[in-house]
Every structure is written in structure tokens, then in C-alpha cells.
Scaffold this motif. Structure first.
Motif, mmCIF file in Angstrom:
data_model
loop_
_atom_site.group_PDB
_atom_site.id
_atom_site.type_symbol
_atom_site.label_atom_id
_atom_site.label_comp_id
_atom_site.label_asym_id
_atom_site.label_seq_id
_atom_site.Cartn_x
_atom_site.Cartn_y
_atom_site.Cartn_z
ATOM 1 N N ALA A 218 4.024 -0.810 3.537
ATOM 2 C CA ALA A 218 4.077 0.343 2.642
ATOM 3 C C ALA A 218 5.172 0.094 1.611
ATOM 4 N N PHE B 281 0.854 -1.199 0.000
ATOM 5 C CA PHE B 281 0.000 0.000 0.000
ATOM 6 C C PHE B 281 0.883 1.239 0.000
ATOM 7 N N PRO B 282 0.319 2.458 -0.260
ATOM 8 C CA PRO B 282 1.131 3.670 -0.397
ATOM 9 C C PRO B 282 1.937 3.974 0.880
ATOM 10 N N TYR B 283 3.061 4.606 0.686
ATOM 11 C CA TYR B 283 3.560 5.084 -0.588
ATOM 12 C C TYR B 283 4.688 4.195 -1.114
ATOM 13 N N SER B 284 4.718 4.113 -2.460
ATOM 14 C CA SER B 284 5.885 3.528 -3.118
ATOM 15 C C SER B 284 6.701 4.627 -3.766
ATOM 16 N N LYS C 220 9.044 1.736 1.866
ATOM 17 C CA LYS C 220 9.737 1.360 3.101
ATOM 18 C C LYS C 220 9.971 -0.136 3.177
ATOM 19 N N TYR D 227 -2.416 -0.794 6.949
ATOM 20 C CA TYR D 227 -1.614 -1.879 7.516
ATOM 21 C C TYR D 227 -2.526 -2.987 8.061
ATOM 22 N N ASP E 200 -0.294 4.719 -6.011
ATOM 23 C CA ASP E 200 -0.004 5.996 -5.336
ATOM 24 C C ASP E 200 -0.784 7.136 -5.971
ATOM 25 N N GLU F 124 5.061 8.398 5.178
ATOM 26 C CA GLU F 124 4.012 7.476 5.642
ATOM 27 C C GLU F 124 2.638 8.009 5.215
ATOM 28 N N ALA F 125 1.773 7.151 4.711
ATOM 29 C CA ALA F 125 0.432 7.582 4.293
ATOM 30 C C ALA F 125 -0.362 7.996 5.528
ATOM 31 N N TYR G 138 -4.318 6.900 -4.773
ATOM 32 C CA TYR G 138 -4.359 7.319 -3.366
ATOM 33 C C TYR G 138 -4.340 8.844 -3.263
ATOM 34 N N HIS H 75 -1.977 5.177 7.323
ATOM 35 C CA HIS H 75 -1.069 4.025 7.279
ATOM 36 C C HIS H 75 -1.555 2.872 8.166
#
Ligand code: 0X9
Ligand code: ZN
Length: 423
Positions: free
Chosen positions: A354, A316-319, A357, A332, A368, A324-325, A371, A328
Motif C-alpha cells: 500500500a 496500491f491504495p492508499y497513498s 504505508k 496485496y 486513489d 488500509e483499503a 479507487y 487490501h
């Protein structure tokens, strides 16, 4: 027995001074232990005779992380020599890639006793179009076909809209498959999902609840030109098939062409690279068609799903950055629950986290972008496997791979419905 073994070795190997080089394409797993190994592997993998399977681009090769490299028969000898010279060990992941490619294309079993269904085989593009047509006619009360645009080579981009009871527009889920041409399990999953939905609506409570509360838009093949090319010319093709004006290299990575920190570190501005970002954000008709369609329904689409392979990950974002979204924790928990359900039902491990990370920095991705558009629940699912077969997942594995993905999709959709109280 020995006779066959010797025969096998003699026919598949050229024995030269006790070194055996196969005459078939292979996939190696190599783990660089020193910075020098990393640099060497980066050089080897950017040679065009090889295809990097994992990670997606050479600059993501790091110490102690496995590299999966497809090496055509013609380049094996010099590469093995090079690895030996620098004392880098390798493991043969796939000893005969050609055989697996043929098995994946062995599509139409004429044997009436064959037990595998249509959905447990891979299908060429033309057949997928035929399937879209047939299925939408057969289940016309549940399915609607929407043409959202066309590819570089003018292949239509068809979206299937799945709906349950009621005619009013509902909040929606978007799911796309086949952004990357060589990830054949991905379009196979979109087909699996549509078939499951129309078959089990009003029979299984989970899919009935999902379709009664949300419309589901499914794009089975976002990159039809690349997919076709991977069937006909080059099984390892990843990008679309757009031509570049001042370069002979073909193709843009559609998952680097969306407007999310476009073309920054983690993608490439070189048209010859696998992660080429294109001329500008949404320069590619396939990415533009998807972006325009979702943008025009931005208040309805509440869950974005993009299906890829391989590596068994729920991302899940962000790539596109290490940031941190804002939600998050929620993302998660949703991914964790989906992974847990796969573990319980299929005893298979999926990692989650994420993108940048936990995995790698990869800007310009559709997840992304969606999102940032305001779709608070956005995921990329990387399906089977973990590298045993990689992109060459045998047809006999389709059923389990798709069942796992279906579990993750249903769990995620129901979780979003519960959290946002859609009714
Ligand atoms: O690198 C990618 O585009 C995806 N992995 S793949 O092996 N299927 O190519 C991961 C996409 C994760 N999301 C973004 N990069 N936004
Ligand atoms: Zn992919």
C-alpha cells in the motif's frame, strides 16, 4: 591506456587543490544518517539548481533512506563543499548525465544494420502522435482512437481503445502513461503494450483472453506538454506546463491534482515545488479529461493502472492516507503474484504494498481517486530501474523494463478477470 585516462580526467575535471570538480551534470546518492543531515539535504534539494530524483519532494527525506539528487555542473562545487563540511558522504550515481541524455535522444538509427526496433527507442511527442495515427489505421479492427480532451498548451489527449472479439461494450481496463514528464520509460511502455496486444491477439492466449473479456483504454501520454518540454528544454521536468497567475513558477504535479485528500500532507501548495497540487482538484485540463472520461464509464472500468518510474514497485491504495483499503488483502495478493512472475521470468525484484504505508504519503494521486470512485482494483506500477540510471534509463534497457511491466499488467488483468469472473 594511461594517456586516455589522464586525458579523460583533464578534460572532464577542473583540478583545484587536489579537488576534482567535474564539468558535467551528475547524480549523487546521499544517505542522511542524522537528523541534521536530513535538514541539510532538504535545504540543498530545494535549491533550484538541483533536481530531487528520489524521493519526489524534500519533506519526504528521512534518516537512512537513500536520496538521489541531480546536480548540474554549475552547482557541484558548493554542494560538495557543503557535504564535506558536514561530513556527509556521497556516491556518484551518474558521472555524466549529459551523455546519457544524448544517448536517450539518439533516436533514429540510420544504420540499416541496427538491430533495435522502433519500440526499443524513446520517441518525441510528435512521433508518438504519428505512431498513434499509423497504428490505429493499420489495426483498425482492434484499435479505436478517442480524443478525451487537450492539455494546457492545447495538445490532444488521445486514448487508444483495444478490443478483442465481439462489438458489445465490455468491462474495461484503463491504463495511463506519462503523467510525469521525465519518466520516459512510461510512454514507451504504453506503446510497447499496444503493439504487443495487436501483434499477439489470437496468438498468445493471455492477451487474447484479456482482450476478449475486457476492453483496454490506453492513454500513452497524459502530460504531453511536460513530455515535450522534457525533450526540448529540461530533461528533468516532472509537472505539466500550466502557468500560475501570481507566480512565475510553472507547472502542477498531475499526480497531486486528483480528488483524493487533495493538497494535504505529502503534496505542496507552492507552485514552485515539484509536488504542487494545483489550484483545486482537477484544476488541470489533463487531470480533468482523465477524470471525466473514467467517471462517464465508471461502471465499466474495473481495473485502473498508472505507469510511472522509477523504483520497481507495485503500489496500491492508499497513498493519500495511512488507512488500509477495504480489499487490501486482495490487492496485496494480486501485486504479490505480479512481482513473483517478474522474479521468475526476469530475475528482477519488485517491491509491493500500500502506497502510504510502504512508501510515502502522496495525496491527490490518480490511483486513489479511481479507487474511491469504485474501481476496486487500482495500481501504480513504478518501472525500472532501482536508481542505477533512474530517469535516464538507456534505450538498451527498454526491452527488459517493458517485458517486466507487461508481465505485471497481464498477471494483474488475468487475476481481476478470474476474481470477478468476467466472461
Ligand atoms: O509520487 C508519485 O506521484 C509516484 N511516484 S513518482 O516517483 N513516479 O513520482 C507514486 C504514486 C503513488 N500513488 C499516489 N501517490 N497516489
Ligand atoms: Zn511518476
Amino acid at each position: 591506456m594511461w594517456f586516455f585516462l589522464i586525458q579523460l580526467v583533464l578534460t572532464s575535471c577542473l583540478i583545484e587543490k587536489y579537488k576534482c570538480t567535474t564539468t558535467t551534470d551528475q547524480v549523487f546518492s546521499i544517505t542522511p544518517r542524522l537528523q541534521g543531515d536530513v535538514e541539510l539535504l532538504k535545504n540543498v534539494s530545494s535549491m533550484h539548481e538541483t533536481v530531487l530524483w528520489q524521493p519526489a519532494s524534500p519533506d519526504q527525506i528521512t534518516i537512512n533512506a537513500e536520496v538521489h539528487l541531480f546536480i548540474p555542473a554549475s552547482s557541484q562545487k558548493p554542494i560538495i563543499k557543503l557535504l564535506q563540511r558536514y561530513d556527509i558522504t556521497h556516491r556518484v550515481l551518474l558521472a555524466n548525465a549529459q551523455e546519457l541524455i544524448e544517448a536517450q535522444k539518439r533516436n533514429y538509427s540510420t544504420d540499416p544494420r541496427s538491430s533495435t526496433s522502433y519500440y526499443e527507442r524513446y520517441h518525441p511527442l510528435e512521433d508518438i502522435y504519428h505512431w498513434i495515427n499509423k497504428t490505429s489505421r493499420e489495426y483498425s479492427e482492434r484499435l479505436q482512437v478517442i480524443l478525451i480532451g487537450s492539455s494546457v498548451e492545447k495538445q490532444p489527449l488521445f486514448v487508444l481503445k483495444l478490443s478483442g472479439k465481439g462489438n458489445q461494450p465490455k468491462k474495461a481496463i484503463w491504463m495511463d502513461c506519462g503523467i510525469h514528464a521525465r519518466e520516459w520509460i512510461s510512454p514507451a511502455f504504453c506503446m510497447w503494450f499496444v503493439q504487443y496486444s495487436v501483434m499477439y491477439y489470437n496468438q498468445h492466449s493471455d492477451i487474447t483472453e484479456i482482450l476478449d473479456k475486457m476492453d483496454v483504454y490506453v492513454l500513452p501520454v497524459m502530460n504531453p506538454d511536460g513530455y515535450k518540454y522534457s525533450w526540448i528544454e529540461n530533461r528533468m521536468w516532472r509537472k505539466n506546463r500550466s502557468r500560475n497567475v501570481d507566480n512565475t513558477c510553472v507547472g502542477t504535479d498531475l499526480n497531486r491534482n486528483f480528488d483524493a485528500n487533495w493538497c494535504t500532507k505529502g503534496s505542496s501548495d507552492n507552485p514552485c515545488d515539484e509536488t504542487y497540487c494545483g489550484r483545486f482538484p482537477e484544476s488541470e485540463p489533463e487531470a480533468a479529461a482523465v477524470s471525466n472520461f473514467i467517471r462517464s464509464r465508471k461502471d465499466l472500468v474495473k481495473l485502473y493502472l498508472s505507469i510511472h518510474s522509477y523504483s520497481q514497485m507495485l503500489i496500491f491504495p492508499y497513498s493519500c492516507s495511512y488507512q488500509e483499503a477495504p480489499n487490501h488483502q486482495e490487492l496485496y495478493e494480486i501485486a504479490q503474484e505480479a512481482a513473483m512472475k517478474i522474479k521468475i521470468h526476469y530475475k528482477n525484484n519488485y517491491k509491493f504494498g500500500a502506497g502510504a504505508k510502504s512508501f510515502y504519503l502522496a495525496p491527490g494521486g490518480s490511483d486513489d481517486w479511481a479507487y474511491n470512485l469504485g474501481i476496486d482494483y487500482s495500481f501504480t506500477f513504478e518501472l525500472q530501474d532501482n536508481g542505477r540510471y533512474g530517469f535516464l534509463l538507456p534505450p538498451s534497457h527498454i526491452s527488459k523494463a517493458c517485458s517486466e511491466a507487461l508481465t505485471a499488467v497481464k498477471s494483474t488483468a488475468l487475476n481481476v478477470i478470474k476474481r470477478r469472473r468476467f466472461s
